[in-house]
Design a protein around this motif. Structure first.
Motif, PDB file in Angstrom:
ATOM      1  N   ALA A  36     -31.170 -41.732  12.174  1.00 19.57           N
ATOM      2  CA  ALA A  36     -31.318 -42.018  10.739  1.00 19.57           C
ATOM      3  C   ALA A  36     -32.766 -42.286  10.368  1.00 19.57           C
ATOM      4  CB  ALA A  36     -30.434 -43.205  10.352  1.00 19.57           C
ATOM      5  N   GLU A  37     -33.475 -43.036  11.187  1.00 16.60           N
ATOM      6  CA  GLU A  37     -34.856 -43.373  10.859  1.00 16.60           C
ATOM      7  C   GLU A  37     -35.737 -42.130  10.843  1.00 16.60           C
ATOM      8  OE1 GLU A  37     -37.609 -46.979  12.100  1.00 16.60           O
ATOM      9  OE2 GLU A  37     -37.688 -45.416  13.647  1.00 16.60           O
ATOM     10  N   THR A  38     -35.677 -41.335  11.886  1.00 17.30           N
ATOM     11  CA  THR A  38     -36.527 -40.140  11.964  1.00 17.30           C
ATOM     12  C   THR A  38     -36.143 -39.124  10.897  1.00 17.30           C
ATOM     13  OG1 THR A  38     -36.820 -40.492  14.342  1.00 17.30           O
ATOM     14  CG2 THR A  38     -37.355 -38.312  13.479  1.00 17.30           C
ATOM     15  N   PHE A  39     -34.857 -38.928  10.685  1.00 17.88           N
ATOM     16  CA  PHE A  39     -34.371 -38.049   9.619  1.00 17.88           C
ATOM     17  C   PHE A  39     -34.940 -38.476   8.275  1.00 17.88           C
ATOM     18  CE2 PHE A  39     -31.308 -37.469   6.169  1.00 17.88           C
ATOM     19  CZ  PHE A  39     -30.942 -36.134   6.266  1.00 17.88           C
ATOM     20  N   ALA A  40     -34.813 -39.762   7.969  1.00 23.27           N
ATOM     21  CA  ALA A  40     -35.255 -40.271   6.672  1.00 23.27           C
ATOM     22  C   ALA A  40     -36.766 -40.207   6.531  1.00 23.27           C
ATOM     23  CB  ALA A  40     -34.767 -41.707   6.494  1.00 23.27           C
ATOM     24  N   PHE A  41     -37.483 -40.604   7.563  1.00 25.78           N
ATOM     25  CA  PHE A  41     -38.939 -40.621   7.480  1.00 25.78           C
ATOM     26  C   PHE A  41     -39.492 -39.219   7.281  1.00 25.78           C
ATOM     27  CE2 PHE A  41     -40.566 -44.853   9.357  1.00 25.78           C
ATOM     28  CZ  PHE A  41     -39.552 -45.551   8.723  1.00 25.78           C
ATOM     29  N   ALA A  42     -38.958 -38.240   7.997  1.00 23.38           N
ATOM     30  CA  ALA A  42     -39.446 -36.863   7.872  1.00 23.38           C
ATOM     31  C   ALA A  42     -39.144 -36.300   6.488  1.00 23.38           C
ATOM     32  CB  ALA A  42     -38.833 -35.984   8.948  1.00 23.38           C
ATOM     33  N   ALA A  43     -37.929 -36.540   5.995  1.00 18.32           N
ATOM     34  CA  ALA A  43     -37.544 -36.007   4.686  1.00 18.32           C
ATOM     35  C   ALA A  43     -38.352 -36.655   3.559  1.00 18.32           C
ATOM     36  CB  ALA A  43     -36.052 -36.216   4.459  1.00 18.32           C
ATOM     37  N   VAL A  44     -38.556 -37.970   3.651  1.00 13.67           N
ATOM     38  CA  VAL A  44     -39.370 -38.660   2.641  1.00 13.67           C
ATOM     39  C   VAL A  44     -40.808 -38.171   2.714  1.00 13.67           C
ATOM     40  CG1 VAL A  44     -40.339 -40.893   1.971  1.00 13.67           C
ATOM     41  CG2 VAL A  44     -37.907 -40.707   2.498  1.00 13.67           C
ATOM     42  N   ARG A  45     -41.304 -37.969   3.926  1.00 12.23           N
ATOM     43  CA  ARG A  45     -42.692 -37.490   4.064  1.00 12.23           C
ATOM     44  C   ARG A  45     -42.835 -36.108   3.432  1.00 12.23           C
ATOM     45  NH1 ARG A  45     -47.386 -39.053   3.328  1.00 12.23           N
ATOM     46  NH2 ARG A  45     -48.989 -38.608   4.889  1.00 12.23           N
TER      47      ARG A  45
END
Length: 406
Positions: free
Chosen positions: A79-88
């Protein structure tokens, strides 16, 4: 001109997704909606139910103006990596005013409080988390218990239901989106909208709203789903063929017997790697193997993501390299509405390369970007091959795939 960014999977697109888009537009009074969408493998650690072009078309018919693809290394991540990449990705477009996301909790004000604790990681919280992990709790359960203890000890009275909040899928992603906004010092304003209808994993189909899980089950059983989807999706879905995890069982088994050490794949701990190795001789199909691997310190989705990373050869070293390179340097267009100007604005303002001619961009790139593209291309080739073997129908290669326009 104002724009909302939405991170989604639309697996498949249904009335709840349409509600999210329409309510976000009403609240913010924006002109445009830009969606970052998973491709042919999704965050729950499975192949997408429908091919990404079908999901893109459904989104464009129901309020999205541009759909961009989240590369598979991130779409299948935690969830963290998914969210961080998409937000970036959205942040680097330099023209998104709001980040909109769904959540399960009525206490929406609690989300930024929890996100701040998890982002700053106070020492007391870290110590509590460490104790629960050492006692054998899975990371999600240990985190929930540590957060509850920390909130209680610090008289954060509004957080009495914190354990429930951080154990619901949309809330978990919402918290990670808020953390990402802080990490990147983003100017995007968060907008949380409470989910309506059944919960994330619910199989109930009693109203005009159903979860994607319920939708997938109904479609597999040839049950009527027209009341759960926008009317303009009825004909689109009627012609669609779905994919599921067990369609990949043979190739997954082949991958397992090719390897003895699974610890180098992304998101696989040494303990889980040993468990996979010890049980691999009992493997028959993907779903049964997930159940066999299941233990109190591993979630079903976590195991499924781990197997997806083995299947797609996504290693932790490669993931770390990409994250260190600021996550991504390009955004691939899956589709757009022709009567909207937002795509031109994105191309003008974005610090990412906006990819419309996929083959041309691929030929002219190298380094970590080429590596990330290679993983995505191979993943899509595997999805395509498995689909064609199952249905005897052709899907385009990634170099043949056309951008969806309406």
């Amino acid at each position: 001109m104002k724009t909302i960014g939405i991170i989604a999977e639309f697996n498949p697109f249904h009335n709840g997704h349409k509600y999210l888009i329409e309510k976000a537009k009403r609240i913010t009074k924006v002109d445009n909606v830009v969606v970052v969408c998973s491709g042919n493998f999704v965050q729950r650690g499975e192949p997408a139910f429908f091919d990404k072009s079908i999901r893109t078309e459904a989104a464009l018919m129901n309020g999205a103006d541009v759909v961009l693809e989240l590369p598979v290394m991130y779409s299948t991540a935690s969830a963290e990596t998914f969210a961080f990449a998409a937000v970036r990705l959205l942040d680097k477009l330099n023209c998104i005013d709001y980040l909109c996301f769904g959540c399960e909790t009525d206490n929406i004000k609690s989300l930024p409080v929890i996100a701040n604790i998890l982002f700053s990681e106070p020492l007391d919280y870290k110590n509590m988390l460490s104790v629960y992990l050492k006692n054998g709790f899975s990371y999600p359960k240990a985190r929930a218990k540590a957060l509850t203890d920390y909130c209680n000890e610090n008289n954060i009275s509004d957080e009495s239901d914190v354990a429930q909040i951080v154990n619901q899928a949309n809330n978990i992603l919402a918290i990670e989106y808020l953390k990402a906004l802080k990490k990147f010092h983003s100017s995007m304003k968060p907008l949380a909208i409470k989910r309506i209808g059944p919960s994330y994993n619910s199989e109930k189909t009693e109203s005009t709203f159903a979860s994607a899980t319920g939708m997938r089950k109904a479609m597999k059983n040839n049950a009527a789903v027209t009341k759960f989807i926008p009317g303009n999706c009825t004909d689109l879905y009627r012609e669609c063929n779905y994919m599921e995890w067990n369609d990949f069982s043979t190739i997954m088994g082949y991958k397992l017997i090719q390897d003895n050490d699974f610890s180098h794949y992304a998101d696989i701990s040494n303990d889980l790697a040993n468990r996979i190795h010890n049980l691999q001789s009992d493997y028959t199909d993907v779903q049964s193997f997930i159940e066999e691997l299941h233990a109190k310190n591993y979630t079903h989705a976590g195991i499924s993501r781990s197997l997806t990373h083995i299947l797609l050869n996504i290693t932790q070293n490669d993931m770390n390299t990409l994250i260190a390179d600021d996550y991504l340097n390009y955004a691939r267009i899956l589709g757009f509405r022709k009567n909207n100007k937002i795509l031109s604005i994105i191309k003008e303002k974005s610090s990412l390369e906006i990819v419309s001619k996929f083959s041309t961009f691929y030929k002219n790139t190298d380094g970590v970007t080429r590596m990330m593209m290679d993983v995505s291309i191979k993943a899509d080739a595997l999805y395509r091959m498995t689909y064609m073997n199952k249905y005897g129908k052709k899907l385009p290669t990634e170099f043949e795939r056309r951008i969806c326009t309406i």
